[in-house]
Enzyme design. Sequence first.
Site, PDB file in Angstrom:
ATOM      1  CB  SER A 190      69.378   6.145 151.780  1.00  0.00           C
ATOM      2  OG  SER A 190      69.996   7.311 152.269  1.00  0.00           O
TER       3      SER A 190
ATOM      4  CG  ASP B  78      64.301  10.022 156.532  1.00  0.00           C
ATOM      5  OD1 ASP B  78      65.350  10.429 157.060  1.00  0.00           O
ATOM      6  OD2 ASP B  78      64.238   9.565 155.378  1.00  0.00           O
TER       7      ASP B  78
ATOM      8  CG  HIS C 167      66.814   7.175 156.160  1.00  0.00           C
ATOM      9  ND1 HIS C 167      66.484   8.121 155.231  1.00  0.00           N
ATOM     10  CD2 HIS C 167      67.943   6.583 155.697  1.00  0.00           C
ATOM     11  CE1 HIS C 167      67.378   8.125 154.253  1.00  0.00           C
ATOM     12  NE2 HIS C 167      68.273   7.192 154.516  1.00  0.00           N
TER      13      HIS C 167
END
Length: 496
Positions: A175, A440, A465
Site C-alpha cells: 500500500s 483492489d 489489497h
Amino acid sequence: MRVFLLTFGFVCIFSVCQAWTPKFHNGRPRGGFVPPPPRSKSMLGKPLSADMWFNQTLNHFNDADTRTFQQRYFMSDKYYKPGGPVFLSIGGEGPANAVWMENGAWVEYAKEHHAMMFLVEHRYYGKTQPTVDMSVENLQFLSSEQALADLAHFIVFAQEKYKLPDNKWIAIGGSYSGALAGWFRMKYPHLVTGAIATSAPVFAKLNFLEYLSVVRNSLSVSSSSCVTNIQQAVTQLENMLNTTDGRQTLKKMFKLCDDINITNTDDVANLYAVLAGNFEDVVQYNKDNRAFEGAAGTNITIDTLCGIMDKNTSSSALQRYADVNSLMLLTSKEKCQDFTYQKMVDGLRKVDWKSDAAAGGRQWTYQTCTEFGYYQTSDFKSQPFGHKFPLDFFVKQCQDIYDPKFNADLIGRGINRTNTNYGGYGIKVTNVVFPNGSIDPWHALGVVKSLSPDATAIFIDGTAHCANMYPPSSTDPAPLVQARATITKLIGKWVA
C-alpha cells in the site's frame, strides 16, 4: 484504505468533548492499510520480537537542525546465513506490528534466501513519536521524503551495527509503504538492490474517481444484482431523509448514535460515506488471509455482503443495507454508528499522542492533504452509493482539520509535486516488482503493466489489497500462488 477527512471542531471547556475516528477513512482502516496477519500456530504462547530503537534525524534536509528522535524497529536473524540478503520491511501509516516478524509471505522468502529481516516503523506512527505532539507545526516533518531518508539512515546504521557491509538489501512494502519501497529503490539505488512494491499507489491524485468504480465492478463479480440492490437502498434512504418520521426510522435501522440533522449537509455527506465505507472496507481486503478485525474468526467477504443485499425476503433493500451496517458494527464491537461531521473532526483535531487520533488517522489525513489526495469521492456517476460526498467534502476536511488555506489548488500543488518528484505511473526503476490485485480499488493508481523487463507488474486476478503479503493458504487461487512464486524468483535473481 479509506479515511474520511475531517474538520476542526470547537474546543470543549465545560464538558467532555465527544469525538470519534472512522473505522475506515480514505481507504485506511484504523490500524493502517496493511493490518497484521494472525500469529502462526508454532509461535502461539511465545513472546513477540522485542522493540528495538535507534537514533534518527528529525529533519534530513536542514543540516542546521540537529534534533533527533528514537525510531522503533524489529530484527530477526532466525533464517540468516552470513553473506545472505537483508530484507527491509517498510512500516506504513500505522503502528509496526511484530507479528510480521514471524508470519507473512516475506518470512517464507527469508527462509528460502537465508535473509536477515528488519521492520522499521514509519515516523509519526505507532511508538515512533518524533515531536512532543501532532500539532500542524510539528507535522511539517511528516512526509514521504523524510521517511525515505529515514530508511537510508537506518541502512547505514544497520550495516555497521550488524556487520552487513556488503550484503544486498531488498525493500518490501504494501500500500503506501509499497509506494515507499518503489520510490526508495529509485531514490537510493546504491543502498537497496531491489524492491517489492505491493498494491502501491504510485500516482497521487486529488479526485480518486476510480476507487468506487472498482468497488462497483468487484461487487458485480459476486452478484449481478448486488449493485442494483445497493442503489435501490440508497434511493430509499434519500427519500426517508426528507421527513421527520423517516429520519427517526433511519436512526433505529442503522443504529445511529445521533439524530440526523437534515440541514447539516456535512453530517448527511458523512452518513452516506460511512455506509459506503462498509462495502469499501470488505472489497479492499476480500479474502486476503488476514484476521478480520473483531470478527471472532469470521471472514467477511464480498460474497457475505452481497448475500445480505440479495436475500430473497420481504425486507426492503434499505433494510438489507442496514443489516450490512449492523454486521460491520458487530465485527468492530461498536454499539452504534457514528456519523456526525463535527464529532469526527473533533477526533481528528486531537494532537496528543495518547488520543485516538494518534493511531494514525490524524497523521495520514495530513499526508493526503499535503502530498497525495487519494480522495475516494462519490463523483463517479455509475457507482451505487449516492453522490453526497463529492470532492468539496474532502477538501473542506483539510481546511477544517489543519488550515483554511488548504483549498483544492493548494492540495493539488502538493500532489503535482509528488508526481513530479517520483514519476507517477512513469516511475523509472529497475529491480522492482509491482504486484496488484484485480479486486483492489487501489490498483487503479498502481503499475499494472510492466514498465520494462526489470520493472515487472504482476496483476493478480481475483485478489484484493496486499493479498500476496499475507501467509499462504491452501485455498489461495492459482494466480496468487503463482505471484508469490514469481516474487521469490525475482528476489533470487536480484541477490545472485
